[in-house]
Design a protein around this motif. Structure first.
Motif, PDB file in Angstrom:
ATOM      1  N   MET A 291       0.887  -1.361   0.001  1.00 19.95           N
ATOM      2  CA  MET A 291       0.034   0.011   0.058  1.00 19.95           C
ATOM      3  C   MET A 291       0.975   1.385   0.007  1.00 19.95           C
ATOM      4  O   MET A 291       1.914   1.285   0.664  1.00 19.95           O
ATOM      5  CB  MET A 291      -0.805  -0.032   1.380  1.00 19.95           C
ATOM      6  N   LYS A 292       0.419   2.131  -0.813  1.00 16.35           N
ATOM      7  CA  LYS A 292       1.290   3.582  -0.794  1.00 16.35           C
ATOM      8  C   LYS A 292       1.224   4.043   0.391  1.00 16.35           C
ATOM      9  O   LYS A 292       0.125   4.012   1.142  1.00 16.35           O
ATOM     10  CB  LYS A 292       0.627   4.407  -2.036  1.00 16.35           C
ATOM     11  N   GLU A 293       2.329   5.019   0.853  1.00 15.89           N
ATOM     12  CA  GLU A 293       2.245   5.647   1.872  1.00 15.89           C
ATOM     13  C   GLU A 293       1.069   6.897   1.931  1.00 15.89           C
ATOM     14  O   GLU A 293       0.613   7.090   2.880  1.00 15.89           O
ATOM     15  CB  GLU A 293       3.640   6.483   1.979  1.00 15.89           C
ATOM     16  N   GLU A 294       1.042   7.249   0.735  1.00 17.32           N
ATOM     17  CA  GLU A 294      -0.070   8.277   0.909  1.00 17.32           C
ATOM     18  C   GLU A 294      -1.488   7.867   1.135  1.00 17.32           C
ATOM     19  O   GLU A 294      -2.239   8.428   1.884  1.00 17.32           O
ATOM     20  CB  GLU A 294      -0.186   8.949  -0.683  1.00 17.32           C
ATOM     21  N   SER A 295      -1.560   6.508   0.557  1.00 19.20           N
ATOM     22  CA  SER A 295      -2.965   5.840   0.828  1.00 19.20           C
ATOM     23  C   SER A 295      -3.096   5.534   2.427  1.00 19.20           C
ATOM     24  O   SER A 295      -4.189   5.570   3.100  1.00 19.20           O
ATOM     25  CB  SER A 295      -3.114   4.680  -0.137  1.00 19.20           C
TER      26      SER A 295
ATOM     27  N   ALA B 158      -7.783   3.581  -6.182  1.00 14.40           N
ATOM     28  CA  ALA B 158      -7.501   2.351  -5.804  1.00 14.40           C
ATOM     29  C   ALA B 158      -8.168   1.261  -6.854  1.00 14.40           C
ATOM     30  O   ALA B 158      -7.608   0.488  -7.451  1.00 14.40           O
ATOM     31  CB  ALA B 158      -7.793   1.643  -4.562  1.00 14.40           C
ATOM     32  N   VAL B 159      -9.439   1.912  -7.155  1.00 15.02           N
ATOM     33  CA  VAL B 159     -10.170   0.858  -8.234  1.00 15.02           C
ATOM     34  C   VAL B 159      -9.625   1.373  -9.503  1.00 15.02           C
ATOM     35  O   VAL B 159      -9.502   0.276 -10.374  1.00 15.02           O
ATOM     36  CB  VAL B 159     -11.924   1.302  -8.044  1.00 15.02           C
ATOM     37  N   ALA B 160      -9.251   2.623  -9.750  1.00 15.61           N
ATOM     38  CA  ALA B 160      -8.765   2.820 -11.102  1.00 15.61           C
ATOM     39  C   ALA B 160      -7.467   2.154 -11.414  1.00 15.61           C
ATOM     40  O   ALA B 160      -7.213   1.851 -12.451  1.00 15.61           O
ATOM     41  CB  ALA B 160      -8.492   4.495 -11.260  1.00 15.61           C
ATOM     42  N   ALA B 161      -6.576   1.953 -10.303  1.00 19.26           N
ATOM     43  CA  ALA B 161      -5.298   1.084 -10.129  1.00 19.26           C
ATOM     44  C   ALA B 161      -5.521  -0.383 -10.326  1.00 19.26           C
ATOM     45  O   ALA B 161      -4.474  -0.898 -10.509  1.00 19.26           O
ATOM     46  CB  ALA B 161      -4.431   1.609  -9.100  1.00 19.26           C
TER      47      ALA B 161
END
Length: 147
Positions: free
Chosen positions: A1-5, A137-140
């Protein structure tokens, strides 16, 4: 999971956690000692029924706090909890502003106005950030974590 997320999730949880503590505090006061809780505001509870009504008001705050606490424990419920909080906080603020206009600027009204505006701002911002995080997240193609 990305830090920003991860940061956006914790921002939402922080907002929900703070609101949960605030509402729990209010509810405990109203449930355990309703007469002393409202007395400083010039409210007199003149019957056992009036005392029970104030306790039930505390129960409403406690119910909301339980819902928020439940939503903050799982990532999949975070958006719902933030939406509930933003809706309730906005309704409370709107009612407070109505009271300010109709009833005048009482000391307690002025005291709680800034924190209530802050609660609306933080809950709305956290809702927006969480919604954006989920859309990204859905787009990715990652979906959302079931938490």
């Amino acid at each position: 999971m990305k830090e920003e997320s991860r940061r956006s999730i914790w921002f939402g949880r922080l907002v929900l956690g703070a609101a949960t503590l605030l509402l729990t505090s209010i509810s405990v006061k109203y449930i355990t000692n309703p007469v002393e809780s409202v007395g400083p505001h010039g409210i007199t509870l003149g019957s056992p029924e009036a005392v029970t009504i104030m306790r039930v008001s505390g129960g409403v705050f406690l119910g909301i706090a339980v819902v928020l606490a439940t939503c903050l424990t799982a990532e999949r419920r975070l958006l719902v909890g933030l939406g509930v909080l933003a809706t309730i906080a906005t309704t409370i603020l709107a009612t407070r502003l109505l009271g300010l206009v109709v009833d005048g600027p009482g000391p307690f009204t002025l005291q709680v106005l800034k924190p209530e505006v802050a609660l609306v701002a933080f809950s709305s911002a956290a809702f927006y950030v969480e919604r954006k995080r989920r859309a990204n997240a859905v787009a990715a193609g990652m979906g959302t974590h079931a938490g």
